[in-house]
Design a protein around this motif. Sequence first.
Motif, PDB file in Angstrom:
ATOM      1  N   VAL A  35      -9.645 -15.416 -49.900  1.00 12.00           N
ATOM      2  CA  VAL A  35      -8.268 -15.173 -49.226  1.00 12.00           C
ATOM      3  C   VAL A  35      -8.162 -13.808 -48.570  1.00 12.00           C
ATOM      4  O   VAL A  35      -8.079 -13.568 -47.376  1.00 12.00           O
ATOM      5  CB  VAL A  35      -7.179 -15.395 -50.347  1.00 12.00           C
ATOM      6  CG1 VAL A  35      -5.974 -15.040 -49.577  1.00 12.00           C
ATOM      7  CG2 VAL A  35      -7.067 -16.920 -50.725  1.00 12.00           C
ATOM      8  N   PHE A  36      -8.752 -12.675 -49.446  1.00  9.39           N
ATOM      9  CA  PHE A  36      -8.345 -11.423 -49.139  1.00  9.39           C
ATOM     10  C   PHE A  36      -9.621 -11.166 -48.101  1.00  9.39           C
ATOM     11  O   PHE A  36      -9.241 -10.012 -47.235  1.00  9.39           O
ATOM     12  CB  PHE A  36      -8.471 -10.493 -50.177  1.00  9.39           C
ATOM     13  CG  PHE A  36      -7.022 -10.274 -50.811  1.00  9.39           C
ATOM     14  CD1 PHE A  36      -5.905  -9.160 -50.276  1.00  9.39           C
ATOM     15  CD2 PHE A  36      -6.669 -11.127 -51.961  1.00  9.39           C
ATOM     16  CE1 PHE A  36      -4.725  -9.166 -50.731  1.00  9.39           C
ATOM     17  CE2 PHE A  36      -5.532 -11.046 -52.256  1.00  9.39           C
ATOM     18  CZ  PHE A  36      -4.593 -10.261 -51.976  1.00  9.39           C
ATOM     19  N   ALA A  37     -10.711 -11.665 -48.065  1.00 10.24           N
ATOM     20  CA  ALA A  37     -11.736 -11.435 -47.139  1.00 10.24           C
ATOM     21  C   ALA A  37     -11.368 -11.646 -45.909  1.00 10.24           C
ATOM     22  O   ALA A  37     -11.749 -11.345 -44.821  1.00 10.24           O
ATOM     23  CB  ALA A  37     -13.334 -11.988 -47.658  1.00 10.24           C
ATOM     24  N   THR A  38     -10.518 -12.809 -45.743  1.00 11.35           N
ATOM     25  CA  THR A  38      -9.951 -13.439 -44.490  1.00 11.35           C
ATOM     26  C   THR A  38      -8.932 -12.401 -43.848  1.00 11.35           C
ATOM     27  O   THR A  38      -8.776 -12.374 -42.631  1.00 11.35           O
ATOM     28  CB  THR A  38      -9.396 -14.806 -44.426  1.00 11.35           C
ATOM     29  OG1 THR A  38      -8.163 -14.438 -45.294  1.00 11.35           O
ATOM     30  CG2 THR A  38     -10.569 -15.681 -45.008  1.00 11.35           C
ATOM     31  N   LEU A  39      -8.272 -11.422 -44.858  1.00  6.78           N
ATOM     32  CA  LEU A  39      -7.360 -10.609 -44.048  1.00  6.78           C
ATOM     33  C   LEU A  39      -7.902  -9.229 -43.803  1.00  6.78           C
ATOM     34  O   LEU A  39      -7.286  -8.464 -43.135  1.00  6.78           O
ATOM     35  CB  LEU A  39      -6.348 -10.409 -45.105  1.00  6.78           C
ATOM     36  CG  LEU A  39      -5.616 -11.688 -45.826  1.00  6.78           C
ATOM     37  CD1 LEU A  39      -4.823 -11.315 -46.789  1.00  6.78           C
ATOM     38  CD2 LEU A  39      -4.833 -12.230 -44.540  1.00  6.78           C
ATOM     39  N   VAL A  40      -9.140  -8.896 -43.894  1.00  2.52           N
ATOM     40  CA  VAL A  40      -9.916  -7.545 -43.687  1.00  2.52           C
ATOM     41  C   VAL A  40     -10.151  -7.671 -42.272  1.00  2.52           C
ATOM     42  O   VAL A  40     -10.971  -8.692 -41.782  1.00  2.52           O
ATOM     43  CB  VAL A  40     -10.892  -7.170 -44.687  1.00  2.52           C
ATOM     44  CG1 VAL A  40     -11.546  -6.064 -44.153  1.00  2.52           C
ATOM     45  CG2 VAL A  40     -10.258  -7.014 -45.904  1.00  2.52           C
ATOM     46  N   PRO A  41      -9.932  -6.664 -41.318  1.00  6.59           N
ATOM     47  CA  PRO A  41     -10.453  -6.955 -39.795  1.00  6.59           C
ATOM     48  C   PRO A  41     -12.032  -6.488 -40.079  1.00  6.59           C
ATOM     49  O   PRO A  41     -12.451  -5.927 -40.819  1.00  6.59           O
ATOM     50  CB  PRO A  41      -9.514  -5.734 -39.360  1.00  6.59           C
ATOM     51  CG  PRO A  41      -9.319  -4.870 -40.351  1.00  6.59           C
ATOM     52  CD  PRO A  41      -9.099  -5.670 -41.638  1.00  6.59           C
ATOM     53  N   GLU A  42     -12.459  -7.043 -38.705  1.00  6.25           N
ATOM     54  CA  GLU A  42     -13.951  -6.648 -38.619  1.00  6.25           C
ATOM     55  C   GLU A  42     -14.129  -5.157 -38.198  1.00  6.25           C
ATOM     56  O   GLU A  42     -13.124  -4.507 -37.712  1.00  6.25           O
ATOM     57  CB  GLU A  42     -14.541  -7.558 -37.386  1.00  6.25           C
ATOM     58  CG  GLU A  42     -15.864  -7.569 -37.172  1.00  6.25           C
ATOM     59  CD  GLU A  42     -16.463  -8.075 -38.361  1.00  6.25           C
ATOM     60  OE1 GLU A  42     -16.942  -6.952 -38.920  1.00  6.25           O
ATOM     61  OE2 GLU A  42     -16.715  -9.191 -38.594  1.00  6.25           O
ATOM     62  N   THR A  43     -15.029  -4.731 -38.660  1.00  2.00           N
ATOM     63  CA  THR A  43     -15.588  -3.239 -38.039  1.00  2.00           C
ATOM     64  C   THR A  43     -16.528  -3.201 -36.823  1.00  2.00           C
ATOM     65  O   THR A  43     -17.428  -4.185 -36.603  1.00  2.00           O
ATOM     66  CB  THR A  43     -16.281  -2.611 -39.251  1.00  2.00           C
ATOM     67  OG1 THR A  43     -17.438  -3.115 -39.558  1.00  2.00           O
ATOM     68  CG2 THR A  43     -15.234  -2.406 -40.407  1.00  2.00           C
ATOM     69  N   ARG A  44     -16.638  -2.087 -36.263  1.00  3.35           N
ATOM     70  CA  ARG A  44     -17.481  -1.822 -35.169  1.00  3.35           C
ATOM     71  C   ARG A  44     -18.873  -1.619 -35.555  1.00  3.35           C
ATOM     72  O   ARG A  44     -19.050  -0.885 -36.584  1.00  3.35           O
ATOM     73  CB  ARG A  44     -17.047  -0.749 -33.973  1.00  3.35           C
ATOM     74  CG  ARG A  44     -15.729  -1.009 -33.391  1.00  3.35           C
ATOM     75  CD  ARG A  44     -15.329   0.081 -32.451  1.00  3.35           C
ATOM     76  NE  ARG A  44     -14.201  -0.247 -31.754  1.00  3.35           N
ATOM     77  CZ  ARG A  44     -13.726   0.657 -30.792  1.00  3.35           C
ATOM     78  NH1 ARG A  44     -14.421   1.838 -30.529  1.00  3.35           N
ATOM     79  NH2 ARG A  44     -12.392   0.389 -30.208  1.00  3.35           N
ATOM     80  N   HIS A  45     -19.914  -2.197 -34.790  1.00  2.00           N
ATOM     81  CA  HIS A  45     -21.140  -1.854 -35.319  1.00  2.00           C
ATOM     82  C   HIS A  45     -21.799  -0.628 -34.715  1.00  2.00           C
ATOM     83  O   HIS A  45     -21.540  -0.517 -33.398  1.00  2.00           O
ATOM     84  CB  HIS A  45     -22.204  -3.108 -34.793  1.00  2.00           C
ATOM     85  CG  HIS A  45     -23.524  -2.953 -35.113  1.00  2.00           C
ATOM     86  ND1 HIS A  45     -23.950  -3.166 -36.493  1.00  2.00           N
ATOM     87  CD2 HIS A  45     -24.684  -2.846 -34.080  1.00  2.00           C
ATOM     88  CE1 HIS A  45     -25.357  -2.772 -36.448  1.00  2.00           C
ATOM     89  NE2 HIS A  45     -25.896  -2.601 -35.037  1.00  2.00           N
ATOM     90  N   THR A  46     -22.420   0.176 -35.334  1.00  2.08           N
ATOM     91  CA  THR A  46     -22.794   1.356 -34.940  1.00  2.08           C
ATOM     92  C   THR A  46     -24.523   1.400 -35.300  1.00  2.08           C
ATOM     93  O   THR A  46     -25.038   0.939 -36.335  1.00  2.08           O
ATOM     94  CB  THR A  46     -22.325   2.655 -35.552  1.00  2.08           C
ATOM     95  OG1 THR A  46     -22.297   2.433 -36.927  1.00  2.08           O
ATOM     96  CG2 THR A  46     -20.733   2.720 -35.074  1.00  2.08           C
TER      97      THR A  46
END
Length: 384
Positions: free
Chosen positions: A170-181
Amino acid sequence: MLPHRQLAGLYFFYFAWIGAFAPFFSVYLDATGLSPAQIGVVMALPQVTRIVAPHLWGWLADASGHPVRLVRAAVLAGTICWLGLFASTSFLWICAVVLAAGFFLSAALPLVEATTLTLLGEHTGRYGAIRLWGSIGYIVAVVGVGYALDFLEVRALLWIVAASLFGTLVFATLVPETRHTDASADGEPIGHILRRPAVIALVSACTLMAVAHGPYYTFYSIHLVDHGYSTGLTGWLWALGVICEIAIFLWLARLYGAFTLRAMLIACIALASVRFLLIGWGAGSLALLLVAQVLHAASFGSFHAAAIGIVHQLFRGRHQARGQAIYGSLTFGVGGTLGALASGALWNPAGAGVTFTAAAACAFAGMLLVIGQVRLTARASSVQ
């Protein structure tokens, strides 16, 4: 805006499932009729997945640029695999389910750590306030499950772990995606670094420490229950170790300033040897068990912090991430697997005292490697 609550919740439930699984799954396996050797095999399987899985999932995250999506997919797949334990209690089936679940769930933490640090950016000092919720989740689970199993059938553990995994999802679905560097290049090939005597000695010593923890993570709960302690008290003893681990992290900055990383590592390994002897031969005394659990602050908390600091010194530039992956996979993967298997093989014929004495001897051998080959003198503050 930093998703503090989402990340805190993710850490809380992820470590809650570990707090339910690691101390008590061996008790469940014992109740199903598995032998100590079979229990050792099953408890080694999650460590086996940590040998290769983190490298695979890390490569996929770098290639896709979407680590959070992989976290969600991995936790979902791991949860589905875990539900397979409700279907059968046969040894081979349990092995298959635990191996599959471990393959997916071992992907989550390294990717979550990378995601958290990326989202923090320049505010890495806030990491501790987020990561602390993982330790809280572990303590809540290990104490709560300990008391719950005093009143419920041990099969209830399967439902508790499943609920913790669902909370993680549930909480994994609430974390926003990060930019790939992309990582910048580093001049020295990693093969050259891996052939250095200090690197070989460090990795070997840390692997031996993981082997030494094998009896603790596999048979500690069974050991205490066999000596007449309730599962509730057993849960509190597990929690005490983690509480002391948190306390040492609060003092870590002062330790870094006062001692070299090498000195910290040597002291931690020496105290680990003492700890395992106390557990093996002093289980009849609650006072000695309390001392042994306080020493978890050294055998895991400050040891792990010192080891990571030395890895940071030995692996530079773009190799830092790979260095930490190598440290984690060989230490906790190879070492954890060997420790669980060896403790399972020794437990019945040799007994708890001899098994934990062998663990202390492994730790002591690792200390000799550090003394002989790891010559770094810089304090952690110089590399932070």
